[in-house]
Motif scaffolding. Sequence first.
Motif, PDB file in Angstrom:
ATOM      1  N   THR A 135       0.950  -1.257   0.015  1.00  0.00           N
ATOM      2  CA  THR A 135      -0.012  -0.134   0.011  1.00  0.00           C
ATOM      3  C   THR A 135       0.894   1.256   0.062  1.00  0.00           C
ATOM      4  O   THR A 135       0.413   2.378  -0.139  1.00  0.00           O
ATOM      5  CB  THR A 135      -0.963   0.068   1.108  1.00  0.00           C
ATOM      6  N   PHE A 140       1.129  -2.664   7.032  1.00  0.00           N
ATOM      7  CA  PHE A 140      -0.096  -3.049   6.352  1.00  0.00           C
ATOM      8  C   PHE A 140       0.812  -4.324   5.483  1.00  0.00           C
ATOM      9  O   PHE A 140       1.548  -4.037   4.867  1.00  0.00           O
ATOM     10  CB  PHE A 140      -0.692  -2.056   5.378  1.00  0.00           C
ATOM     11  N   SER A 141      -0.097  -5.520   5.395  1.00  0.00           N
ATOM     12  CA  SER A 141       0.492  -6.553   4.601  1.00  0.00           C
ATOM     13  C   SER A 141       0.181  -6.478   3.043  1.00  0.00           C
ATOM     14  O   SER A 141      -0.762  -5.697   2.721  1.00  0.00           O
ATOM     15  CB  SER A 141      -0.111  -7.789   4.972  1.00  0.00           C
ATOM     16  N   THR A 144      -3.521  -6.981   2.670  1.00  0.00           N
ATOM     17  CA  THR A 144      -4.424  -6.024   2.745  1.00  0.00           C
ATOM     18  C   THR A 144      -4.191  -5.117   1.375  1.00  0.00           C
ATOM     19  O   THR A 144      -5.440  -4.584   0.930  1.00  0.00           O
ATOM     20  CB  THR A 144      -3.911  -4.877   3.990  1.00  0.00           C
ATOM     21  N   THR A 145      -3.097  -5.064   0.647  1.00  0.00           N
ATOM     22  CA  THR A 145      -2.942  -4.470  -0.559  1.00  0.00           C
ATOM     23  C   THR A 145      -3.844  -5.038  -1.503  1.00  0.00           C
ATOM     24  O   THR A 145      -4.644  -4.252  -2.160  1.00  0.00           O
ATOM     25  CB  THR A 145      -1.718  -4.777  -1.036  1.00  0.00           C
ATOM     26  N   THR A 201      -7.037  -7.245   9.192  1.00  0.00           N
ATOM     27  CA  THR A 201      -7.470  -6.022   8.344  1.00  0.00           C
ATOM     28  C   THR A 201      -7.958  -6.377   7.001  1.00  0.00           C
ATOM     29  O   THR A 201      -8.758  -5.603   6.353  1.00  0.00           O
ATOM     30  CB  THR A 201      -6.125  -5.045   8.344  1.00  0.00           C
TER      31      THR A 201
END
Length: 241
Positions: A135, A140-141, A144-145, A201
Amino acid sequence: MAQPVFKRVVLKLSGEALAGNQGFGIEAETINSVAHQVQEVVELGVEVAIVVGGGNIWRGISGSAQGIDRATADYMGMLATVMNSLALQDALETIGVPTRVQTSIAMQQIAEPYIRRRAIRHLEKGRVVIFASGTGNPFFSTDTTAALRAAEIEAEVILMAKNKVDGVYSADPMKDPSAVKYEHLTYMEVLNKNLGVMDSTASSLCMDNNIPLIVFSITENGNIKRVVLGEKIGTTVKGSV
């Protein structure tokens, strides 16, 4: 001839999926296999966007555990995803599949910046778009992207390709032979049972935006095409069953 059930998909590849049996780095045979599987799907007229991880080169959490500042470690992981994305782009273009890499962190000499409308236009023209550098934010992983980009480009599904398992299990099948494979799950079940399909997330983002997820094995050639054609393999996760 069978028709695809999806028009636009996000394919989520872990970095480990590109390492093959060597476990680290990029294995040429593996990345070429992935490229040919993506080509099969593109030839069906499906618009394909790809989010690739970087765990075969660097993992931010592991770096943080070694004492590196977490934000710095995550930025290093983002650079690893760029390396994987460029390698995958090269493998795809070698076999004639037009591909664009877009990064969340500006690096104009090697890739385009991520611009939502441009990404959608590339997809409409039949180009594969690879979203690199996560991202662009630490903590953020790449899961999540995948969820975020799928929502942004209005993809119909996220295809989560695994290299060690062929779906979602009640426990790690490598360690627990009694582990049961699920065919269908809801995101709430994934969160409540802590199944580790995606981080919380990413799962919440998919649930809130009603984006289904299909988890399957990429080690068997042709599986991406089978999923796109609607064949029931792996595990399907939805907002509700």
